[in-house]
Design a protein around this motif. Structure first.
Motif, short mmCIF file in Angstrom:
data_model
loop_
_atom_site.label_atom_id
_atom_site.label_comp_id
_atom_site.label_asym_id
_atom_site.label_seq_id
_atom_site.Cartn_x
_atom_site.Cartn_y
_atom_site.Cartn_z
N GLY A 159 23.10 -3.70 -30.19
CA GLY A 159 21.86 -4.34 -29.75
C GLY A 159 20.99 -3.33 -29.03
O GLY A 159 21.38 -2.18 -28.85
N VAL A 160 19.82 -3.77 -28.63
CA VAL A 160 18.89 -2.91 -27.90
C VAL A 160 18.98 -3.25 -26.41
O VAL A 160 18.81 -4.40 -26.01
CB VAL A 160 17.45 -3.08 -28.41
N LEU A 161 19.27 -2.23 -25.61
CA LEU A 161 19.42 -2.40 -24.17
C LEU A 161 18.26 -1.74 -23.44
O LEU A 161 17.67 -0.77 -23.91
CB LEU A 161 20.74 -1.77 -23.70
N ARG A 162 17.97 -2.26 -22.25
CA ARG A 162 16.91 -1.71 -21.40
C ARG A 162 17.55 -0.93 -20.26
O ARG A 162 18.32 -1.50 -19.48
CB ARG A 162 16.04 -2.84 -20.85
N ALA A 163 17.23 0.33 -20.18
CA ALA A 163 17.92 1.20 -19.24
C ALA A 163 17.76 0.75 -17.79
O ALA A 163 18.69 0.88 -16.99
CB ALA A 163 17.42 2.64 -19.38
N GLU A 164 16.60 0.20 -17.43
CA GLU A 164 16.42 -0.18 -16.02
C GLU A 164 17.34 -1.33 -15.62
O GLU A 164 17.61 -1.53 -14.43
CB GLU A 164 14.96 -0.52 -15.73
N GLU A 165 17.86 -2.08 -16.61
CA GLU A 165 18.78 -3.17 -16.30
C GLU A 165 20.19 -2.68 -15.98
O GLU A 165 21.08 -3.49 -15.68
CB GLU A 165 18.82 -4.16 -17.46
N TYR A 166 20.37 -1.36 -16.00
CA TYR A 166 21.66 -0.76 -15.65
C TYR A 166 21.52 0.26 -14.53
O TYR A 166 22.41 1.07 -14.30
CB TYR A 166 22.30 -0.13 -16.91
N LEU A 305 23.36 4.17 -17.92
CA LEU A 305 23.54 3.40 -19.15
C LEU A 305 24.80 3.83 -19.88
O LEU A 305 25.56 3.00 -20.39
CB LEU A 305 22.31 3.57 -20.06
N ALA A 306 25.05 5.14 -19.92
CA ALA A 306 26.28 5.64 -20.53
C ALA A 306 27.50 5.10 -19.81
O ALA A 306 28.51 4.75 -20.44
CB ALA A 306 26.29 7.17 -20.54
N THR A 307 27.43 5.02 -18.49
CA THR A 307 28.55 4.47 -17.72
C THR A 307 28.84 3.04 -18.12
O THR A 307 30.00 2.63 -18.31
CB THR A 307 28.24 4.54 -16.21
N ALA A 308 27.79 2.23 -18.27
CA ALA A 308 27.96 0.84 -18.66
C ALA A 308 28.56 0.72 -20.05
O ALA A 308 29.44 -0.12 -20.29
CB ALA A 308 26.62 0.11 -18.59
N LEU A 309 28.12 1.56 -20.98
CA LEU A 309 28.64 1.49 -22.35
C LEU A 309 30.11 1.93 -22.42
O LEU A 309 30.93 1.29 -23.09
CB LEU A 309 27.78 2.37 -23.26
N LEU A 310 30.43 3.01 -21.73
CA LEU A 310 31.82 3.48 -21.73
C LEU A 310 32.75 2.46 -21.07
O LEU A 310 33.86 2.24 -21.53
CB LEU A 310 31.91 4.83 -21.01
N THR A 311 32.27 1.85 -20.01
CA THR A 311 33.09 0.83 -19.33
C THR A 311 33.32 -0.36 -20.26
O THR A 311 34.45 -0.89 -20.34
CB THR A 311 32.40 0.37 -18.05
#
Length: 315
Positions: A159-166, A305-311
């Motif tokens: 999906g498409v994520l918004r970086a400021e939301e992370y 954002l990378a942290t959120a995806l890896l987690t």
């Protein structure tokens, strides 16, 4: 774990903070200089010249292929062949991807992660988790990837994520894919509120943190306004403006062209490399090295954002 097209280290810094070992493969001399200065494990070369069998004990794969031909700011050649690329993914063989004739070499790199996934699966050493990120235009290709992955037993979502939301202090949208072989997976839930122009930072869902402003990470000793390097509404003379109390515009390789002005309209010094890197989530003391540092920064994956995806992929 291999990190393909690793750039200066956005995904790798996130992985290091999470205790995940990544080895970045990067061909650009300048990005490699930065990575090595930061102490990140790095192979200097073209990902097409490496094979999954060279990493037999690795259980994960991360990748962010070059985006220039897909991005709005680029020539757009990649955007014109999205259907062809999606079909190529869906019709890939058991361990190989046949690149269509005449396809631009840079555009074709978006197929490289699939080659690694298929070859690892064929060798009976499938990756346990996968994280991919790109510009929003690439979402149809990630959707095709999800079909291929699900057919091989993965739980996969994109999906498409918004970086400021992370927690990234900029409004940047990215097409992300997360896959997992040993259980269900979902895209990471936002941790911060979405930025809406004119809505105060303190307003919104109280269960989420406020979005992060430029002034929250950059100390200029007072408020400032950023005048963007690109026009709005199709008029290059109508430059977008945001104050330091707002997130930055999307950080690109042209970030050095951002003008900064004080409340009286007087020009201030342009963003330093350290400040521009902070807008991508890098530490203020990150050892940017080599040449063309603004381009390195613009090409990097935002760290939070990378942290959120890896987690999401590994927790």
């Amino acid at each position: 774990m291999p990190d393909l097209f690793a750039g200066p280290g956005g995904i790798d810094i996130a992985a290091r903070q999470l205790g995940i070992h990544l080895t970045g493969i990067e061909w650009g001399d300048n990005a490699v200089a930065t990575r090595r200065a930061a102490g990140l494990p790095t192979l200097h070369g073209d990902v097409r010249h490496y094979e999954p069998e060279q990493f037999p004990s690795e259980t994960g794969l991360a990748a962010g292929a070059p985006c220039q031909t897909f991005s709005i700011g680029g020539a757009g050649s990649g955007r014109t062949v999205l259907g062809l690329l999606a079909d190529t993914v869906k019709t890939a063989g058991t361990d190989q991807v046949t690149v269509p004739d005449g396809l631009d070499d840079r555009t074709a790199l978006v197929l490289e992660p699939l080659r690694w996934i298929l070859q690892a699966h064929a060798a009976r050493r499938p990756y346990r988790w996968i994280v991919l990120e790109q510009v929003p235009a690439v979402l149809p290709i990630w959707q095709a990837y999800c079909e291929i992955l699900e057919a091989r037993g993965y739980s996969a979502v994109c999906g498409v994520l918004r970086a400021e939301e992370y927690g990234v202090p900029q409004t940047r949208r990215r097409a992300a894919l997360v896959a997992r072989l040993d259980g269900p997976v979902a895209l990471p839930a936002p941790t911060h509120r979405r930025y809406v122009k004119g809505i105060p930072q303190s307003a919104g869902d109280p269960s989420l943190k406020p979005w992060v402003s430029m002034g929250d990470v950059i100390d200029r000793g007072g408020p400032f306004t950023v005048v963007s390097n690109y026009g709005t509404g199709g008029d290059p003379k109508n430059r977008g403006r945001r104050t330091s109390a707002e997130p930055a515009f999307t950080v690109t390789g042209k970030i050095s062209r951002f003008r900064l002005v004080d409340p009286d309209g007087h020009d201030l010094d342009r963003l330093s490399h350290a400040e521009a890197g902070q807008l991508q989530g890098f530490p203020a003391d990150y050892p940017w090295s080599g040449a063309d540092i603004p381009q390195q920064i613009g090409n990097a994956a935002p760290v939070q954002l990378a942290t959120a995806l890896l987690t999401a992929a590994t927790a």
